[in-house]
Design an enzyme around this catalytic site. Structure first.
Site, PDB file in Angstrom:
ATOM      1  N   TYR A 144      42.365  48.670  35.648  1.00 27.72           N
ATOM      2  CA  TYR A 144      41.326  47.634  36.201  1.00 27.72           C
ATOM      3  C   TYR A 144      40.219  47.773  35.640  1.00 27.72           C
ATOM      4  O   TYR A 144      39.099  47.360  35.733  1.00 27.72           O
ATOM      5  CB  TYR A 144      41.496  47.804  37.982  1.00 27.72           C
ATOM      6  CG  TYR A 144      40.273  47.138  38.690  1.00 27.72           C
ATOM      7  CD1 TYR A 144      40.057  45.087  37.861  1.00 27.72           C
ATOM      8  CD2 TYR A 144      39.183  48.631  39.280  1.00 27.72           C
ATOM      9  CE1 TYR A 144      38.885  45.273  38.973  1.00 27.72           C
ATOM     10  CE2 TYR A 144      38.210  47.179  40.044  1.00 27.72           C
ATOM     11  CZ  TYR A 144      38.236  45.401  39.364  1.00 27.72           C
ATOM     12  OH  TYR A 144      37.487  45.367  40.114  1.00 27.72           O
ATOM     13  N   ARG A 151      34.800  43.480  31.015  1.00 27.70           N
ATOM     14  CA  ARG A 151      34.071  41.957  31.261  1.00 27.70           C
ATOM     15  C   ARG A 151      32.355  42.614  31.680  1.00 27.70           C
ATOM     16  O   ARG A 151      31.836  41.742  31.400  1.00 27.70           O
ATOM     17  CB  ARG A 151      34.815  42.105  32.626  1.00 27.70           C
ATOM     18  CG  ARG A 151      34.417  40.793  33.339  1.00 27.70           C
ATOM     19  CD  ARG A 151      34.362  40.904  34.948  1.00 27.70           C
ATOM     20  NE  ARG A 151      34.371  41.795  35.373  1.00 27.70           N
ATOM     21  CZ  ARG A 151      34.790  41.267  37.305  1.00 27.70           C
ATOM     22  NH1 ARG A 151      35.369  40.699  36.989  1.00 27.70           N
ATOM     23  NH2 ARG A 151      35.426  42.941  37.357  1.00 27.70           N
ATOM     24  N   ARG A 217      29.999  38.970  46.251  1.00 29.90           N
ATOM     25  CA  ARG A 217      30.496  38.853  47.187  1.00 29.90           C
ATOM     26  C   ARG A 217      31.085  37.280  47.385  1.00 29.90           C
ATOM     27  O   ARG A 217      32.161  36.691  47.742  1.00 29.90           O
ATOM     28  CB  ARG A 217      30.318  39.385  48.646  1.00 29.90           C
ATOM     29  CG  ARG A 217      29.712  40.587  48.682  1.00 29.90           C
ATOM     30  CD  ARG A 217      31.154  41.513  48.343  1.00 29.90           C
ATOM     31  NE  ARG A 217      30.521  42.797  48.098  1.00 29.90           N
ATOM     32  CZ  ARG A 217      31.446  44.125  47.616  1.00 29.90           C
ATOM     33  NH1 ARG A 217      32.777  43.990  47.315  1.00 29.90           N
ATOM     34  NH2 ARG A 217      31.359  44.855  47.497  1.00 29.90           N
ATOM     35  N   GLU A 331      43.946  41.767  50.378  1.00 29.93           N
ATOM     36  CA  GLU A 331      42.829  41.388  50.114  1.00 29.93           C
ATOM     37  C   GLU A 331      42.479  39.839  50.754  1.00 29.93           C
ATOM     38  O   GLU A 331      44.074  39.367  50.471  1.00 29.93           O
ATOM     39  CB  GLU A 331      42.684  41.375  48.304  1.00 29.93           C
ATOM     40  CG  GLU A 331      41.104  40.779  48.195  1.00 29.93           C
ATOM     41  CD  GLU A 331      41.114  40.882  46.395  1.00 29.93           C
ATOM     42  OE1 GLU A 331      41.315  42.520  46.024  1.00 29.93           O
ATOM     43  OE2 GLU A 331      41.089  40.727  45.731  1.00 29.93           O
TER      44      GLU A 331
END
Ligand code: 3HB
Length: 337
Positions: A144, A151, A217, A331
């Site tokens: 990750y 990214r 978010r 999640e």
């Protein structure tokens, strides 16, 4: 999505039949949450990304994005795309690699370049599917973090930094390799929303990795020509994090409750007002919810709490995959149309 919006999505069974869009609708792109890993243009022309996310006792399904205009489709490098004059759908896939960062940077930069070239400059939602998400890469770095670093480098050359980071999901799969889907628009204007209960992910301290994750978010999409409240609100993958810390380690019931409270706060009137947006929503307004459960045995508890929180019209799909921190057990993402 609102009646004004041309972009819509729905879930269909993953039973081998091609999705049948309603009259006047066209498929822009699909994501198959099943057993396979593949990225292709289908026989009908649109891109389909297949990700290995299904397992016994959990859901397998196809997410279908449709529009009101006939799309143009194509491929470039590791990308497949479709666009209809207002919306652009891009999927990309990276095969399993010892180290991902440089390739993630390259492929995401290619996607951002395509966004620019085709004239859809506003990315409003991304999904990142990261195989082996909390396993180490060949250099011992968590995959990750490896992904996040690549990214972040790509995002450094997209737009002007934090203001342009869209709502996103970064989640494990049951396979290897990294793939992604993004949605961007031409005339509409996305507004990114943070959660007053959580530190913006792009400001996370270094203890979580050398680069912070590049996402907001939530993002509300204001469609071209619409009123402010017309657009869908896309809710990012949300976990049991307050500030920047995981809370309720090892307690699935309490983590699920915090996730639901985090989303309830995120989409509430006061939180949207803090981002300069009007309107306000409740959990029962959510649609197209995906729930990612780390441990198979936790599904009944998570399902029970989700069923109590969401409305009768909320479609909810459950998958058994790892989340981006090893202490996060669940999640949840979704959208308010
Ligand atoms: C991400 O890195 O894009 C991401 C990760 C999450 C939740 C949302 C987004 O765990």
């Amino acid at each position: 999505m609102s009646q004004h919006a041309a972009l819509q999505a729905h879930f269909t069974p993953l039973d081998g039949t091609a999705p049948q869009p309603a009259p006047g609708r066209h498929v822009l792109g699909t994501v198959a949450f099943g057993e396979r890993t593949a990225l292709s243009l289908t026989g009908q022309g649109y891109p389909e990304l297949a990700i290995p996310m299904a397992s016994p006792g959990f859901d397998s399904f196809r997410e279908v994005w449709t529009t009101g205009a006939e799309p143009v489709t194509g491929t470039r490098g590791g990308l497949a795309f479709a666009h209809d004059g207002e919306y652009l759908f891009i999927s990309g896939a990276i095969e399993p690699l010892p180290v991902y960062g440089p390739t993630v940077r390259e492929v995401y930069e290619e996607a951002f370049a395509l966004v620019g070239e085709l004239g859809y400059p506003h990315i409003f939602r991304m999904w990142n599917f990261v195989g082996g998400i909390i396993s180490p890469n060949a250099e011992g770095m968590e995959i990750y973090q490896d992904f996040v670093a690549g990214r972040a480098e790509a995002f450094a050359s997209y737009g002007d930094g934090t203001g342009h980071m869209p709502a996103a999901t970064g989640i494990g799969t049951r396979g290897e390799g990294i793939s992604f889907t993004l949605l961007a628009c031409r005339e509409g204007s996305p507004r990114h929303v943070e959660n007053q209960r959580q530190t913006p992910a792009y400001h996370y301290p270094e203890q979580y990795g050398p680069k912070p994750p590049s996402f907001a978010r939530a993002t509300r999409l204001h469609p071209a020509g619409g009123e402010q409240g017309d657009g869908a609100l896309f809710v990012s993958g949300t976990a049991s994090i307050l500030g920047h810390e995981t809370v309720h380690r090892g307690d699935i019931a309490a983590q699920t409750d915090v996730v639901l409270e985090n989303i309830a706060e995120l989409i509430s009137g006061p939180n949207l007002a803090a981002a300069g947006l009007d309107g306000g929503h409740e959990l029962k307004d959510l649609r197209l919810v995906k729930v990612y459960v780390r441990h198979e045995a936790d599904l009944p508890v998570v399902r029970e709490r989700c069923q109590a929180a969401f409305g009768p019209d909320t479609e909810v799909m459950y998958m058994n995959v790892a989340v981006c921190r090893d202490d996060l057990l669940v999640e949840i993402e979704g959208l308010v149309p």
